[in-house]
Scaffold this motif. Structure first.
Motif, PDB file in Angstrom:
ATOM      1  N   LEU A 167     -23.277  12.428 -23.060  1.00 30.88           N
ATOM      2  CA  LEU A 167     -24.233  11.574 -23.760  1.00 30.88           C
ATOM      3  C   LEU A 167     -23.539  10.398 -24.431  1.00 30.88           C
ATOM      4  O   LEU A 167     -23.986   9.243 -24.322  1.00 30.88           O
ATOM      5  CB  LEU A 167     -24.993  12.393 -24.799  1.00 30.88           C
ATOM      6  N   LEU A 168     -22.440  10.670 -25.118  1.00 30.22           N
ATOM      7  CA  LEU A 168     -21.701   9.607 -25.790  1.00 30.22           C
ATOM      8  C   LEU A 168     -21.137   8.610 -24.785  1.00 30.22           C
ATOM      9  O   LEU A 168     -21.132   7.399 -25.042  1.00 30.22           O
ATOM     10  CB  LEU A 168     -20.571  10.198 -26.629  1.00 30.22           C
ATOM     11  N   ALA A 169     -20.675   9.104 -23.643  1.00 30.69           N
ATOM     12  CA  ALA A 169     -20.147   8.210 -22.606  1.00 30.69           C
ATOM     13  C   ALA A 169     -21.229   7.278 -22.089  1.00 30.69           C
ATOM     14  O   ALA A 169     -20.985   6.083 -21.855  1.00 30.69           O
ATOM     15  CB  ALA A 169     -19.564   9.040 -21.460  1.00 30.69           C
ATOM     16  N   ILE A 170     -22.449   7.821 -21.921  1.00 30.11           N
ATOM     17  CA  ILE A 170     -23.569   6.991 -21.467  1.00 30.11           C
ATOM     18  C   ILE A 170     -23.852   5.881 -22.476  1.00 30.11           C
ATOM     19  O   ILE A 170     -24.091   4.720 -22.105  1.00 30.11           O
ATOM     20  CB  ILE A 170     -24.822   7.855 -21.256  1.00 30.11           C
ATOM     21  N   LEU A 171     -23.826   6.223 -23.753  1.00 30.84           N
ATOM     22  CA  LEU A 171     -24.093   5.218 -24.787  1.00 30.84           C
ATOM     23  C   LEU A 171     -22.976   4.183 -24.856  1.00 30.84           C
ATOM     24  O   LEU A 171     -23.232   2.986 -25.021  1.00 30.84           O
ATOM     25  CB  LEU A 171     -24.263   5.907 -26.142  1.00 30.84           C
ATOM     26  N   TRP A 172     -21.728   4.633 -24.738  1.00 34.20           N
ATOM     27  CA  TRP A 172     -20.594   3.704 -24.820  1.00 34.20           C
ATOM     28  C   TRP A 172     -20.601   2.716 -23.654  1.00 34.20           C
ATOM     29  O   TRP A 172     -20.377   1.520 -23.839  1.00 34.20           O
ATOM     30  CB  TRP A 172     -19.279   4.475 -24.841  1.00 34.20           C
ATOM     31  N   PHE A 173     -20.832   3.240 -22.452  1.00 34.98           N
ATOM     32  CA  PHE A 173     -20.758   2.377 -21.279  1.00 34.98           C
ATOM     33  C   PHE A 173     -22.078   1.685 -20.965  1.00 34.98           C
ATOM     34  O   PHE A 173     -22.114   0.736 -20.181  1.00 34.98           O
ATOM     35  CB  PHE A 173     -20.290   3.189 -20.067  1.00 34.98           C
TER      36      PHE A 173
END
Length: 209
Positions: free
Chosen positions: A19-25
């Protein structure tokens, strides 16, 4: 450190990290994340209410869980379970309590929408964004239980729960994604500390004396 503990940790952490990776990228900056979810909250009040319920009651739920475990351990004279719960409570007090508040005040990162400048040693709640206390705490409650039970379906279930709680802090505009990430790291330290200390041979010998 047993291999299964690291495997469980990886599976447990995966939903939140994805989830955090989706938000970061998916966004150019964390400020864009805050702006997006601010508008989304205004357009979806029901989802906002659900997220608020989750963020408000996730940790109290585990207060009840461990209170029951403590009472049962005392009544049944289960020293192993009693040791586990007591170690967990002490570690949580240190990591999710003292360490989190110390870092929040020392770092002084503004919460989403509260400006860009850090104010180290600030006592203002608006400057206490890093790390997320809710995420640190929920990680510390659930990771030791995941490693203790060692059941894949339980690990996956708690991992989804952790991801939902972490997301709720971002969705409601209380924390940036990086606040949640570092809270997960800090909570993981607490979780592993509980597992290692409660399971150590030296600790068990002292508890018998």
């Amino acid at each position: 450190m047993r291999r299964h503990s690291l495997t469980q940790w990886a599976l447990f952490s995966a939903p939140l990290l994805i989830l955090l990776a989706i938000l970061w990228f998916g966004f150019n900056a964390e400020t864009d994340v805050a702006v997006y979810f601010k508008a989304h909250r205004a357009a979806h009040p029901v989802l906002k209410a659900v997220m608020k319920f989750i963020t408000d009651w996730s940790n109290p739920f585990f207060y009840a869980v461990y209170a029951v475990m403590l009472i049962v351990a005392i009544k049944t004279h289960n020293r192993e379970r009693l040791r586990f719960v007591l170690v967990l409570l002490v570690v949580q007090a240190i990591v999710a309590g003292l360490c989190v508040h110390f870092l929040k005040m020392t770092i002084g990162r503004p919460r989403p929408g509260q400006g860009e400048w850090f104010e180290p040693l600030s006592t203002r709640g608006a400057q206490h964004s890093l790390p997320s206390g809710h995420t640190t705490e929920i990680t510390g409650w659930t990771l030791p239980l995941v490693q203790r039970l060692n059941r894949t379906w339980i690990t996956a279930l708690f991992g989804l729960f952790l991801g939902t709680v972490g997301f709720s802090r971002i969705y409601l505009g209380w924390h940036h994604p990086s606040d949640v990430f570092f809270a997960w790291l800090l909570g993981s330290v607490g979780g592993f500390a509980t597992t290692i200390i409660a399971g150590s041979t030296l600790f068990r010998k002292k508890a018998r004396q």
